[in-house]
Design a protein around this motif. Structure first.
Motif, short mmCIF file in Angstrom:
data_model
loop_
_atom_site.label_atom_id
_atom_site.label_comp_id
_atom_site.label_asym_id
_atom_site.label_seq_id
_atom_site.Cartn_x
_atom_site.Cartn_y
_atom_site.Cartn_z
N THR A 114 10.64 -8.70 -2.10
CA THR A 114 11.50 -7.39 -2.02
C THR A 114 11.93 -7.45 -0.48
O THR A 114 11.36 -8.20 0.43
CB THR A 114 10.68 -6.12 -2.09
N THR A 115 12.76 -6.71 -0.21
CA THR A 115 13.43 -6.60 1.34
C THR A 115 12.03 -5.96 2.03
O THR A 115 11.57 -4.94 1.26
CB THR A 115 14.40 -5.86 1.55
N PRO A 116 12.18 -5.96 3.36
CA PRO A 116 10.88 -5.20 4.09
C PRO A 116 11.21 -3.75 3.93
O PRO A 116 10.35 -2.95 3.84
CB PRO A 116 11.19 -5.75 5.51
N ALA A 117 12.77 -3.40 3.93
CA ALA A 117 12.90 -1.92 3.73
C ALA A 117 12.40 -1.34 2.39
O ALA A 117 11.62 -0.32 2.45
CB ALA A 117 14.44 -1.65 3.84
N GLN A 118 12.52 -1.95 1.26
CA GLN A 118 11.87 -1.82 -0.10
C GLN A 118 10.45 -1.80 -0.07
O GLN A 118 9.94 -0.70 -0.60
CB GLN A 118 12.52 -2.62 -1.17
N ALA A 119 9.92 -2.97 0.51
CA ALA A 119 8.54 -2.84 0.44
C ALA A 119 7.73 -1.63 1.41
O ALA A 119 6.74 -1.11 1.10
CB ALA A 119 7.92 -4.29 1.10
N LYS A 120 8.35 -1.43 2.54
CA LYS A 120 8.05 -0.22 3.35
C LYS A 120 8.09 0.88 2.67
O LYS A 120 6.94 1.75 2.77
CB LYS A 120 8.71 -0.37 4.77
N GLU A 121 9.00 1.23 2.02
CA GLU A 121 9.16 2.64 1.13
C GLU A 121 8.11 2.65 0.27
O GLU A 121 7.41 3.61 0.17
CB GLU A 121 10.64 2.58 0.57
N ASN A 122 7.89 1.62 -0.49
CA ASN A 122 6.85 1.66 -1.62
C ASN A 122 5.74 1.44 -1.13
O ASN A 122 4.61 2.45 -1.67
CB ASN A 122 7.18 0.19 -2.68
N LEU A 123 4.95 0.73 -0.06
CA LEU A 123 3.79 0.68 0.25
C LEU A 123 3.64 2.10 0.94
O LEU A 123 2.49 2.67 0.77
CB LEU A 123 3.59 -0.06 1.23
N VAL A 124 4.50 2.86 1.73
CA VAL A 124 4.20 4.18 2.37
C VAL A 124 4.06 5.29 1.07
O VAL A 124 3.18 6.07 1.28
CB VAL A 124 5.29 4.44 3.03
N ARG A 125 4.61 5.30 0.05
CA ARG A 125 4.57 6.03 -0.97
C ARG A 125 3.20 5.70 -1.63
O ARG A 125 2.68 6.73 -2.00
CB ARG A 125 5.77 5.92 -1.92
N LEU A 126 2.85 4.58 -1.93
CA LEU A 126 1.54 4.31 -2.59
C LEU A 126 0.51 4.65 -1.70
O LEU A 126 -0.52 5.29 -2.14
CB LEU A 126 1.30 2.67 -2.61
N PHE A 127 0.49 4.46 -0.15
CA PHE A 127 -0.86 4.93 0.39
C PHE A 127 -0.57 6.34 0.60
O PHE A 127 -1.97 7.06 0.78
CB PHE A 127 -0.73 4.16 1.76
N ASP A 128 0.58 6.93 0.57
CA ASP A 128 0.58 8.60 0.40
C ASP A 128 -0.24 9.07 -0.71
O ASP A 128 -0.95 9.84 -0.42
CB ASP A 128 1.84 8.83 0.64
N GLY A 129 0.12 8.24 -1.90
CA GLY A 129 -0.56 8.76 -3.02
C GLY A 129 -1.96 8.65 -3.27
O GLY A 129 -2.62 9.53 -3.61
N ALA A 130 -2.44 7.62 -2.32
CA ALA A 130 -3.90 7.12 -2.45
C ALA A 130 -4.59 8.22 -1.38
O ALA A 130 -5.70 8.82 -1.64
CB ALA A 130 -4.17 5.94 -1.92
N GLU A 131 -3.86 8.55 -0.61
CA GLU A 131 -4.51 9.58 0.40
C GLU A 131 -4.53 11.00 -0.03
O GLU A 131 -5.58 11.75 -0.13
CB GLU A 131 -3.63 9.61 1.74
N GLN A 132 -3.57 11.23 -0.79
CA GLN A 132 -3.53 12.72 -1.78
C GLN A 132 -4.48 12.96 -2.49
O GLN A 132 -5.33 13.77 -3.09
CB GLN A 132 -1.95 13.02 -2.12
N ALA A 133 -4.95 11.54 -3.26
CA ALA A 133 -5.64 11.31 -4.48
C ALA A 133 -7.05 11.50 -4.14
O ALA A 133 -7.95 12.33 -4.59
CB ALA A 133 -5.52 10.15 -5.44
#
Length: 180
Positions: free
Chosen positions: A65-84
């Motif tokens: 993926t592009t860095p922009a796509q990876a960044k968006e996805n990883l930020v969303r994933l880690f945010d979900g883990a923080e919330q969980a």
């Protein structure tokens, strides 16, 4: 004079009733089995969510993926883990303090561990969110570094269940269906 005595007796009755209510409230928390069931009920969906997010993160690390796509996805994933992690921490807090030896310390240990995990995910999210995407190699090196730090912090925050210091709780965690 009778009204004065009746009034004093009435106040004494109200104060005595208030003391009984307060003492009854201090009496105890949930039984070890009830507490273990509540805690496992909080941790089971959290583990599933973290497992799913970890798999998704691994996929992101290897996907083209592009860095922009990876960044968006990883930020969303880690945010979900923080919330969980915070949701699980709150549920453990709501479970109360088990009525057993070292109950307050044990409950605090579980909450602290989940809080540290929550914070580790939040820091990883913030680190990745702060990475520039203009230079792919630099971005992915930053992601690797953030994930390595996350893994170290996550491992360091793990609760050592061998130190529960409560045979009742150890037995409860082994026996209640929610923990299987």
């Amino acid at each position: 004079m009778r009204t004065c005595r009746a009034s004093a007796a009435g106040k004494f009755t109200v104060v005595l009733a208030a003391i009984v209510v307060v003492l009854a409230g201090c009496g105890g928390g949930p039984s070890p089995r009830a507490w273990a069931a509540s805690v496992c009920g909080a941790l089971t969906p959290w583990r599933s969510e973290i497992s799913k997010l970890t798999s998704s993160t691994d996929e992101q690390m290897t996907a083209q993926t592009t860095p922009a796509q990876a960044k968006e996805n990883l930020v969303r994933l880690f945010d979900g883990a923080e919330q969980a992690s915070e949701a699980a921490r709150r549920k453990v807090e709501q479970a109360g303090v088990p009525e057993t030896d070292n109950g307050p310390a044990i409950s605090a240990g579980f909450r602290s561990s989940l809080g540290k995990m929550r914070d580790a995910y939040g820091r990883a999210r913030d680190t990745i969110d702060g990475l520039g995407i203009g230079e792919p190699t630099v971005f992915y090196d930053g992601v690797r570094s953030a994930v390595e730090t996350l893994n170290k912090e996550y491992d360091a925050s793990a609760l050592d269940t061998s130190k529960l210091n409560s045979e009742e709780l150890k037995q409860a965690f082994d026996e209640v269906p929610e923990c299987r």
